[in-house]
Enzyme design. Structure first.
Site, PDB file in Angstrom:
ATOM      1  N   ILE A 119     -82.443 -61.914 -70.635  1.00 17.76           N
ATOM      2  CA  ILE A 119     -82.319 -62.762 -69.442  1.00 17.76           C
ATOM      3  C   ILE A 119     -83.760 -63.173 -69.118  1.00 17.76           C
ATOM      4  CG2 ILE A 119     -82.404 -60.702 -67.947  1.00 17.76           C
ATOM      5  CD1 ILE A 119     -80.677 -62.098 -65.901  1.00 17.76           C
ATOM      6  N   SER A 120     -83.994 -64.444 -68.835  1.00 19.57           N
ATOM      7  CA  SER A 120     -85.365 -64.905 -68.583  1.00 19.57           C
ATOM      8  C   SER A 120     -85.941 -64.260 -67.330  1.00 19.57           C
ATOM      9  CB  SER A 120     -85.387 -66.429 -68.395  1.00 19.57           C
ATOM     10  OG  SER A 120     -84.834 -67.084 -69.505  1.00 19.57           O
ATOM     11  N   ALA A 121     -87.269 -64.179 -67.270  1.00 13.73           N
ATOM     12  CA  ALA A 121     -87.929 -63.666 -66.064  1.00 13.73           C
ATOM     13  C   ALA A 121     -87.655 -64.616 -64.901  1.00 13.73           C
ATOM     14  CB  ALA A 121     -89.430 -63.553 -66.301  1.00 13.73           C
TER      15      ALA A 121
END
Ligand code: SAH
Length: 213
Positions: A53-55
Site C-alpha cells: 500500500i503506498s505511503a
C-alpha cells in the site's frame, strides 16, 4: 504516528481538500490485521503477494497533482489494497467514479472487501492488465498509476479526455513521477524521484525481467 499527526504532517504539500478526503478514509481498513497499529505511519506497508500500500504522503502528493474534482471519471492502475482509490473516490464525490484495475486476482478481491467494509460506493475494482488501460469506461478525466512503467504506456495516453491529466512513475532502477496533460497533444512534466513496484503487463515490464530487479 496517529491519524491526526499524520494529517498535520501533510499540510505543507497536500491540498486541503486532499487532507480532508484522507481524514474521512480509514487506512486501517485497507491493511492486514497484523499491521493495524501502523495504519497511520507515513510509510508503504506490505499487503501480500510482494505488493505494498503506498505511503500516505505519496497518495497525498499524487492526488494533489491530479486536481481531482467532483463528478470526474477516474482510472487507477494498480488498485492494490483499494486505499488510494478510496481517497480519490472521496474527492470526486458527488457524481464521480473510480475504476481501479489490479492484475493480481487475490488483491482485487481483497480490495473489493476493504472498500465495502469502509462503505465506499463509487469504486469498481477490475481484475485485468491495467497497462492497457480500461477501454470500456474511457475516456477518463484523470488517470493515476501506482506501479512504475518502462515508458508512458500509449493506451493510457489515448484513454485520457482532452484536458485530462495522468500521474505516473516511469523507470526501473531510477524512477521519476510524471504529470501528463492532454491538450492539443500531450505535455509531460517531471515532478520528483519516487520508488514504486513494477507495472507488469503488455505495456509494462515482462514478468521475467522483474526477477532480477
Ligand atoms: N494504490 C495501491 C498501491 C498498490 S501497489 C494501494 O493504495 O494499495 C501497486 C499495485 O499495482 C500492485 O498491487 C500490483 O499488483 C499492481 N499492478 C502491477 N502491474 C499491474 C498491471 N499491469 N495492471 C494492474 N495492476 C498492476
Amino acid at each position: 504516528m496517529n491519524k491526526e499527526q499524520l494529517l498535520t504532517s501533510l499540510e505543507g504539500f497536500a491540498h486541503p481538500s486532499v487532507i480532508s478526503a484522507m481524514s474521512r478514509v480509514p487506512r486501517e481498513m485497507f491493511l492486514p490485521d497484523l499491521l493495524q497499529s501502523r495504519a497511520y505511519d507515513d510509510t508503504p506497508l506490505p499487503i501480500g503477494r510482494g505488493q505494498t500500500i503506498s505511503a500516505p504522503h505519496m497518495v497525498a502528493i499524487m492526488c494533489t497533482i491530479l486536481d481531482l474534482q467532483p463528478g470526474m471519471n477516474v482510472l487507477e492502475v494498480g488498485g492494490g489494497s483499494g486505499y488510494h482509490a478510496a481517497v480519490m473516490a472521496e474527492l470526486v464525490r458527488p457524481g464521480g467514479h473510480v475504476y481501479a484495475v489490479e492484475r493480481i486476482a487475490e488483491l482485487a478481491e481483497a480490495a473489493r472487501s476493504n472498500l465495502a467494509r469502509a462503505g465506499v460506493e463509487n469504486v469498481t475494482v477490475i481484475h485485468s492488465d491495467g497497462s492497457l488501460g480500461l477501454p470500456e469506461h474511457a475516456p477518463y478525466d484523470r488517470i493515476s498509476v501506482a506501479a512504475t512503467a518502462p515508458s508512458i504506456p500509449e493506451p493510457l495516453k489515448q484513454q485520457l479526455k482532452s484536458g485530462g491529466k495522468m500521474v505516473l512513475p516511469v523507470g526501473r532502477d531510477s524512477q521519476e513521477l510524471y504529470l501528463v496533460t492532454r491538450k492539443n497533444g500531450f505535455s509531460v512534466e517531471r515532478k520528483m524521484g519516487v520508488i514504486f513496484v513494477p507495472l507488469i503487463g503488455q505495456e509494462g515490464f515482462k514478468e521475467r525481467e522483474i526477477e532480477i530487479i
